[in-house]
Structure formats: C-alpha cells, structure tokens
Design an enzyme around this catalytic site. Structure first.
Site, PDB file in Angstrom:
ATOM      1  N   HIS A  88      48.247  33.458   0.259  1.00 38.27           N
ATOM      2  CA  HIS A  88      48.421  33.991   1.612  1.00 38.27           C
ATOM      3  C   HIS A  88      49.753  34.715   1.749  1.00 38.27           C
ATOM      4  O   HIS A  88      50.653  34.254   2.460  1.00 38.27           O
ATOM      5  CB  HIS A  88      48.316  32.861   2.636  1.00 38.27           C
ATOM      6  N   CYS A 150      44.701  26.185  -8.271  1.00 38.30           N
ATOM      7  CA  CYS A 150      45.866  25.340  -8.547  1.00 38.30           C
ATOM      8  C   CYS A 150      45.425  23.930  -8.977  1.00 38.30           C
ATOM      9  O   CYS A 150      44.480  23.363  -8.410  1.00 38.30           O
ATOM     10  CB  CYS A 150      46.732  25.251  -7.290  1.00 38.30           C
ATOM     11  N   GLU A 180      40.792  26.828   1.038  1.00 42.19           N
ATOM     12  CA  GLU A 180      40.945  25.613   0.216  1.00 42.19           C
ATOM     13  C   GLU A 180      40.052  24.485   0.725  1.00 42.19           C
ATOM     14  O   GLU A 180      39.397  23.791  -0.055  1.00 42.19           O
ATOM     15  CB  GLU A 180      42.408  25.166   0.223  1.00 42.19           C
ATOM     16  N   THR A 247      46.040  20.572   0.860  1.00 42.73           N
ATOM     17  CA  THR A 247      47.324  20.293   0.198  1.00 42.73           C
ATOM     18  C   THR A 247      48.546  20.747   0.982  1.00 42.73           C
ATOM     19  O   THR A 247      49.654  20.318   0.696  1.00 42.73           O
ATOM     20  CB  THR A 247      47.378  21.021  -1.162  1.00 42.73           C
ATOM     21  N   CYS A 285      50.370  18.383  -1.763  1.00 43.85           N
ATOM     22  CA  CYS A 285      50.898  18.654  -3.107  1.00 43.85           C
ATOM     23  C   CYS A 285      52.422  18.501  -3.107  1.00 43.85           C
ATOM     24  O   CYS A 285      53.069  18.591  -2.062  1.00 43.85           O
ATOM     25  CB  CYS A 285      50.495  20.049  -3.576  1.00 43.85           C
ATOM     26  N   SER A 316      49.289  28.476   5.777  1.00 42.07           N
ATOM     27  CA  SER A 316      49.330  27.170   6.446  1.00 42.07           C
ATOM     28  C   SER A 316      50.656  26.464   6.194  1.00 42.07           C
ATOM     29  O   SER A 316      51.296  25.954   7.114  1.00 42.07           O
ATOM     30  CB  SER A 316      48.147  26.340   5.916  1.00 42.07           C
TER      31      SER A 316
HETATM   32  S1  SF4 Z   1      51.014  24.975  -2.207  1.00 44.92           S
HETATM   33 FE1  SF4 Z   1      50.560  23.263  -3.585  1.00 44.92          FE
HETATM   34  S2  SF4 Z   1      48.320  23.289  -3.815  1.00 44.92           S
HETATM   35 FE2  SF4 Z   1      48.908  25.276  -2.974  1.00 44.92          FE
HETATM   36  S3  SF4 Z   1      49.163  26.586  -4.764  1.00 44.92           S
HETATM   37 FE3  SF4 Z   1      51.182  25.720  -4.315  1.00 44.92          FE
HETATM   38  S4  SF4 Z   1      51.349  23.879  -5.615  1.00 44.92           S
HETATM   39 FE4  SF4 Z   1      49.182  24.472  -5.511  1.00 44.92          FE
END
Ligand code: SF4
Length: 407
Positions: A88, A150, A180, A247, A285, A316
């Site tokens: 994003h 990811c 997601e 996440t 995450c 987000s």
């Molecule tokens: S924010 Fe977290 S889940 Fe999203 S791409 Fe980055 S490491 Fe991966």
C-alpha cells in the site's frame, strides 16, 4: 529444474545483487541514512527532527519489492501482471508501472482481466497474499507465478487453518475488504472453517453480547455479508472461536478484542469449559509491533510539538501509527512530501477519515521539535523528501554531508 521450480517462485529469484543498485536509487535516502547513524536526530536552527527508532519498509515489503524487480530483470521480454497493489504505497506501485508491470486491479488497474492471462505471462502476487480460489485459477493457467506473500501473513494462515481443522470458527480482527484479510479467511474456509471478521471493539461487543445471550444471535448478522463466510449460522458458529488478526492492526486493540471474546465465552460456557470453546493467538507481525512501540516511545518522550506519519492513505499499519501518535501530540498522516503544501497549509488524512483535508497554520514559526515515522510500506526516500521539504519550509538548508550520507 522441476516443473514446480520453473513456474512458482516463493522467495528470491536469485538476482538480489543485480537489482540492488536500482532499489537503492529508487528508495534509499541519504538523510535517513544519516539519521540512523546519528541517534535518529537532526538539529537545525529552530528545528529539531526526531525519527522513530523503527520505521518504514519492513522485511515483508523489502522482499516483495525485491521480487518484483527481480522478476522484471529475469523476464525482460514477458508480460508481468500484478494482481493488485504490491504493497500500500502509491509511489512504489507507480514505479512498478513505469517498469512496464501491468496491474490487474486497484487504483492503477490496466485494461486487462484475469481471462486475458495466459501461459506466457508472469504473474506477481502481492505481499498481502491472494485468496485460495484466485491462486488455484492462476495455477491452472500455467503462467509463471512470483508469490511475494509475506511469511508473517502465511503464519496467520497456518493459525486459522488449524482453527478450522479443529472445529473452531476463526474470528479475525481486521478489515473485511482488506486484501490480507480476504486471503486469510479464504484459508480457513478452504479447510471447511467458518469465519467472522470484526473491525473494532464496537463490533466485538455486539458479538459478545450475542454470545452471552444479552441479545438475539441473529443481531450479529448486522455486521454485513462481507464479515461472514457463506452459510454462517451464529447459533452454531459462535460456540467455538479461535481469534486471529490482520497483521497490521493496532496491537493493543487486537489483544483487548481477544480478551473480550474470551470473557464472553467463559460467561456462556463456564470458565472450566473455556479451553474447549476459545483459542487465541496474537498474529500482529513483529514489524508492525516494533513500529507501534517506536512511535509510542517517541511521543511519550514528551518533547514533540507535532508528529508527521508518512505512508499510503490506504495503508492500515500507517493509519494505526497515526492513532497512537494522535493520543499524545498533534499528528498528521501525509502520503508524501507534496502534502506539505506551504508554510500555512498541510494536506493530510485525519484518523478514520475517508478523504484528505487541508489544515492551515500547521507550522508555527517558533522553535519546533517534530517527530517523524512511516508505515511499513513507506520507502526511506519518501521520509527523506518529507524532511527536506520541512526544512525548506523553515527557510533552512540540509548540510550536504547529511543529504548524501551513504550510511
Ligand atoms: S507489515 Fe508485517 S505482515 Fe505486512 S508485509 Fe510487513 S512484515 Fe509482512
């Protein structure tokens, strides 16, 4: 090489060294390099800039962007199609478009549909992942798949798959239409599991009241069809619940939601039976958590006059950094340096708003300390350009050793 290896890439395409100069040229920033090497602070006459300790590109975004560049280099003569925004951030997606990558959906959508995809195409899957059914359809086309999903998202998928396998409904704290979350619920549904998505504590309270019998179970369906798996029956599917989250949600809110659902199920079934009715696993995450912790530390230091949060307006995790900062100081979410229109006007998106607004008199003339952070999809270049613009608006100049710092 096997057929599988030639058609499906889930990690680096083995060209990291070759793409490194292009990645550095497109996304790195001398100012950010300098700040990292100098205690995350830049002091200029009347203006102190403090950069959060953790900010910007996370490991998942690094991987996704690298893989897109690698795919372009590895398949120079083939059409490369991205199913959605890779992450994003508008500037990153725009750069991919300039590289000739074709967009199947999203704000940069090209004149193409999934029916047009054929075996000679290379298809890039974004960092958020794609729903199971989309992946199956793409596999059937025989095209090359470059899957940048990811690892932390895959971790959530494994969790909800397990809930489904063990007969628990997955209750996901997230946005029901976020790429997601759509991919995550599809993983549970693919294993025959029911799913419900709650966006915030208010929606959670509605579900919890129904679980406790304080209101009819049917009221839960007012969350709207997008929140549920097909055939969702609240009487049946709110008996055994496993909680997970998108996440990038606000970690404190996700934790509170899990505790609220746990309490409701305990009230309904008895504390002694809770284990058979409730499971939870924090699937925020680590990159999101670290960026949230870092902005908390920055705003709680107490000496900021304002904070600038840099990142895509549909990101987000960037929105949550704004919420956190806004609790302690004046905070503006801007997508890039261009939003600092002049000394009197800043264009920004307030928390929860759908559109940007312009605020006047945002940059007072007195001595200022300004905190800066950025979401996990924001390149350092956007942060550096924001700092540069800020400094220009104060009529100052950034020393050349800062501007050109190679880290
Ligand atoms: S924010 Fe977290 S889940 Fe999203 S791409 Fe980055 S490491 Fe991966």
């Amino acid at each position: 090489m096997t057929m599988q290896e030639t058609q499906y890439f889930r990690a680096s395409l083995g060209m990291k060294q070759e793409i490194a100069p292009a990645i550095a040229a497109d996304y790195h920033s001398g100012i950010v390099n300098w700040l990292r090497a100098n205690g995350h602070e830049l002091q200029l006459p009347g203006l102190r800039i403090r950069l959060a300790k953790e900010f910007g590109f996370c490991y998942g975004v690094d991987k996704a962007v690298d893989m897109a560049y690698e795919a372009r280099l590895k398949f120079p003569d083939r059409r490369i199609i991205l199913t959605y925004e890779i992450i994003h951030n508008p500037s990153v997606n725009q750069r991919l478009k300039q590289m000739g990558i074709v967009f199947l959906s999203g704000a940069l959508k090209d004149n193409i549909t999934s029916d047009d995809i054929g075996p000679s195409d290379v298809v890039l899957l974004p960092a958020f992942g794609v729903p199971v059914s989309d992946l199956e359809k793409l596999r059937a086309k025989g095209c090359v798949l470059v899957d940048t999903t990811c690892g932390s998202v895959v971790h959530v998928w494994k969790r909800v798959e397990r809930y489904a396998r063990d007969g628990y409904t997955s209750l996901v704290h997230g946005k029901a239409t976020h790429a997601e979350t759509l991919a995550t619920v599809s993983q549970a549904q693919n294993r025959g599991g029911a799913t419900i998505v709650v966006r915030d504590m208010e929606e959670t309270e509605l579900v919890c009241d129904a679980i406790r019998g304080k209101r009819p179970m049917a009221d839960v369906m007012s969350l709207g069809p997008k929140a549920f798996s097909a055939g969702f029956d609240p009487e049946l599917h709110l008996q055994r619940i496993g909680v997970a989250n998108q996440t990038t949600m606000l970690a404190s809110e996700s934790l509170a939601i899990a505790r609220r659902v746990e309490a409701a199920l305990s009230d309904r079934h008895g504390a002694e039976n809770l284990a058979a009715h409730f499971r939870s696993f924090d699937t925020i995450c680590s990159a999101t958590q670290e960026r949230q912790d870092a902005i908390i530390a920055l705003v709680e230091s107490g000496d900021l006059d304002m904070a600038l949060i840099v990142g895509g307006y549909n990101s987000s995790n960037t929105g949550h950094l704004l919420e956190i900062a806004g609790e302690k100081t004046k905070a503006y979410h801007i997508c890039d340096a261009g939003e600092l229109i002049d000394r009197d006007r800043i264009r920004h998106r307030p928390p929860g708003a759908k559109e940007t607004v312009i605020t006047e008199a945002w940059l007072p003339a007195h001595d200022l300390t300004i905190g800066i952070t950025a979401g996990a999809s924001t390149p350092n270049r956007a942060i550096g350009e924001t700092i540069q613009r800020l400094v220009e608006l104060r009529g100052l100049v950034i020393p050349s050793e800062v501007l050109n710092c190679s880290g």
